[in-house]
Motif scaffolding. Structure first.
Motif, PDB file in Angstrom:
ATOM      1  N   ILE A  78      11.098 -82.045 -90.303  1.00  0.00           N
ATOM      2  CA  ILE A  78      10.802 -82.935 -89.184  1.00  0.00           C
ATOM      3  C   ILE A  78      10.484 -84.303 -89.766  1.00  0.00           C
ATOM      4  CG2 ILE A  78       9.301 -83.402 -87.209  1.00  0.00           C
ATOM      5  CD1 ILE A  78       8.741 -80.382 -87.092  1.00  0.00           C
ATOM      6  N   ASP A  79      11.174 -85.330 -89.278  1.00  0.00           N
ATOM      7  CA  ASP A  79      10.904 -86.667 -89.808  1.00  0.00           C
ATOM      8  C   ASP A  79      10.005 -87.475 -88.880  1.00  0.00           C
ATOM      9  OD1 ASP A  79      12.584 -87.570 -87.765  1.00  0.00           O
ATOM     10  OD2 ASP A  79      14.275 -87.924 -89.102  1.00  0.00           O
ATOM     11  N   ARG A  80       9.553 -88.632 -89.367  1.00  0.00           N
ATOM     12  CA  ARG A  80       8.621 -89.468 -88.645  1.00  0.00           C
ATOM     13  C   ARG A  80       9.169 -89.887 -87.294  1.00  0.00           C
ATOM     14  NH1 ARG A  80       8.021 -93.756 -86.447  1.00  0.00           N
ATOM     15  NH2 ARG A  80      10.037 -94.489 -87.169  1.00  0.00           N
ATOM     16  N   SER A  81      10.443 -90.207 -87.217  1.00  0.00           N
ATOM     17  CA  SER A  81      11.018 -90.662 -85.950  1.00  0.00           C
ATOM     18  C   SER A  81      11.014 -89.546 -84.894  1.00  0.00           C
ATOM     19  CB  SER A  81      12.427 -91.215 -86.147  1.00  0.00           C
ATOM     20  OG  SER A  81      13.304 -90.213 -86.597  1.00  0.00           O
ATOM     21  N   LYS A  82      11.184 -88.317 -85.316  1.00  0.00           N
ATOM     22  CA  LYS A  82      11.128 -87.187 -84.380  1.00  0.00           C
ATOM     23  C   LYS A  82       9.710 -87.043 -83.820  1.00  0.00           C
ATOM     24  CE  LYS A  82      12.972 -83.481 -82.499  1.00  0.00           C
ATOM     25  NZ  LYS A  82      14.069 -83.595 -81.539  1.00  0.00           N
ATOM     26  N   ILE A  83       8.712 -87.185 -84.682  1.00  0.00           N
ATOM     27  CA  ILE A  83       7.325 -87.118 -84.223  1.00  0.00           C
ATOM     28  C   ILE A  83       7.044 -88.248 -83.243  1.00  0.00           C
ATOM     29  CG2 ILE A  83       4.907 -87.353 -84.960  1.00  0.00           C
ATOM     30  CD1 ILE A  83       5.809 -85.732 -87.496  1.00  0.00           C
ATOM     31  N   SER A  84       7.526 -89.434 -83.537  1.00  0.00           N
ATOM     32  CA  SER A  84       7.357 -90.569 -82.626  1.00  0.00           C
ATOM     33  C   SER A  84       8.006 -90.277 -81.279  1.00  0.00           C
ATOM     34  CB  SER A  84       7.961 -91.832 -83.238  1.00  0.00           C
ATOM     35  OG  SER A  84       7.894 -92.902 -82.326  1.00  0.00           O
ATOM     36  N   ASP A  85       9.218 -89.755 -81.295  1.00  0.00           N
ATOM     37  CA  ASP A  85       9.917 -89.428 -80.045  1.00  0.00           C
ATOM     38  C   ASP A  85       9.151 -88.384 -79.231  1.00  0.00           C
ATOM     39  OD1 ASP A  85      11.933 -91.205 -80.640  1.00  0.00           O
ATOM     40  OD2 ASP A  85      13.355 -89.675 -81.307  1.00  0.00           O
ATOM     41  N   ILE A  86       8.581 -87.398 -79.899  1.00  0.00           N
ATOM     42  CA  ILE A  86       7.808 -86.368 -79.198  1.00  0.00           C
ATOM     43  C   ILE A  86       6.544 -86.976 -78.615  1.00  0.00           C
ATOM     44  CG2 ILE A  86       6.431 -84.258 -79.531  1.00  0.00           C
ATOM     45  CD1 ILE A  86       8.648 -83.390 -81.551  1.00  0.00           C
ATOM     46  N   GLU A  87       5.837 -87.767 -79.401  1.00  0.00           N
ATOM     47  CA  GLU A  87       4.596 -88.386 -78.925  1.00  0.00           C
ATOM     48  C   GLU A  87       4.833 -89.303 -77.726  1.00  0.00           C
ATOM     49  OE1 GLU A  87       2.511 -90.334 -82.112  1.00  0.00           O
ATOM     50  OE2 GLU A  87       1.977 -88.440 -83.062  1.00  0.00           O
ATOM     51  N   ASN A  88       5.993 -89.923 -77.676  1.00  0.00           N
ATOM     52  CA  ASN A  88       6.317 -90.851 -76.592  1.00  0.00           C
ATOM     53  C   ASN A  88       7.162 -90.218 -75.497  1.00  0.00           C
ATOM     54  OD1 ASN A  88       5.077 -93.432 -77.503  1.00  0.00           O
ATOM     55  ND2 ASN A  88       6.304 -92.960 -79.307  1.00  0.00           N
ATOM     56  N   ALA A  89       7.306 -88.892 -75.533  1.00  0.00           N
ATOM     57  CA  ALA A  89       8.061 -88.130 -74.533  1.00  0.00           C
ATOM     58  C   ALA A  89       9.454 -88.698 -74.314  1.00  0.00           C
ATOM     59  CB  ALA A  89       7.285 -88.061 -73.217  1.00  0.00           C
ATOM     60  N   LYS A  90      10.097 -89.094 -75.401  1.00  0.00           N
ATOM     61  CA  LYS A  90      11.431 -89.685 -75.314  1.00  0.00           C
ATOM     62  C   LYS A  90      12.547 -88.676 -75.521  1.00  0.00           C
ATOM     63  CE  LYS A  90      10.270 -94.337 -76.800  1.00  0.00           C
ATOM     64  NZ  LYS A  90      10.522 -95.358 -77.815  1.00  0.00           N
ATOM     65  N   GLU A  91      12.211 -87.498 -75.998  1.00  0.00           N
ATOM     66  CA  GLU A  91      13.264 -86.576 -76.391  1.00  0.00           C
ATOM     67  C   GLU A  91      12.838 -85.130 -76.178  1.00  0.00           C
ATOM     68  OE1 GLU A  91      15.189 -85.457 -80.647  1.00  0.00           O
ATOM     69  OE2 GLU A  91      15.006 -87.580 -80.192  1.00  0.00           O
ATOM     70  N   ASP A  92      13.775 -84.319 -75.801  1.00  0.00           N
ATOM     71  CA  ASP A  92      13.572 -82.879 -75.726  1.00  0.00           C
ATOM     72  C   ASP A  92      13.498 -82.347 -77.161  1.00  0.00           C
ATOM     73  OD1 ASP A  92      13.468 -80.253 -74.912  1.00  0.00           O
ATOM     74  OD2 ASP A  92      15.216 -80.401 -73.602  1.00  0.00           O
ATOM     75  N   PHE A  93      12.933 -81.183 -77.349  1.00  0.00           N
ATOM     76  CA  PHE A  93      12.818 -80.621 -78.689  1.00  0.00           C
ATOM     77  C   PHE A  93      12.808 -79.103 -78.603  1.00  0.00           C
ATOM     78  CE2 PHE A  93       8.754 -81.969 -77.004  1.00  0.00           C
ATOM     79  CZ  PHE A  93       8.050 -80.786 -76.964  1.00  0.00           C
ATOM     80  N   MET A  94      13.059 -78.482 -79.724  1.00  0.00           N
ATOM     81  CA  MET A  94      13.089 -77.021 -79.790  1.00  0.00           C
ATOM     82  C   MET A  94      11.669 -76.474 -79.964  1.00  0.00           C
ATOM     83  SD  MET A  94      16.454 -76.482 -82.168  1.00  0.00           S
ATOM     84  CE  MET A  94      16.242 -74.717 -82.177  1.00  0.00           C
TER      85      MET A  94
END
Length: 90
Positions: A37-53
């Motif tokens: 998991i990279d930093r940008s994925k964590i940012s996207d999750i924290e900002n509710a910008k992206e779905d995730f598994m």
């Protein structure tokens, strides 16, 4: 992500950010603790910008040393008010 699911992703994102900051971790530091998991994925999750598994969420929980229940539960606004105001990557 479906519009009907947005509130759940927002709750999860707030919780990830809250627990990360409360542990004194930057997004990058958390990413290092999480496998694949990279930093940008964590940012996207924290900002509710992206779905995730689910496996991604479980990996983040492990990195933060919290339960899945803690990260999906809506703790209420007072819980989040303890976060710093300028905390996007603190």
């Amino acid at each position: 992500m479906r519009a009907r699911d947005e509130k759940y992703f927002e709750i999860i994102g707030k919780n990830v950010r809250h627990f990360r900051i409360s542990r004194g971790l930057s997004q990058q530091s958390l990413a290092v603790l999480c496998d694949k998991i990279d930093r940008s994925k964590i940012s996207d999750i924290e900002n509710a910008k992206e779905d995730f598994m689910m496996s991604t969420l479980l990996e983040i929980c492990e990195g933060l040393e919290i339960s899945l229940n803690e990260v999906i539960q809506d703790h209420g606004d007072s819980f989040y008010s303890t976060m710093g105001r300028n905390s996007s990557d603190n």
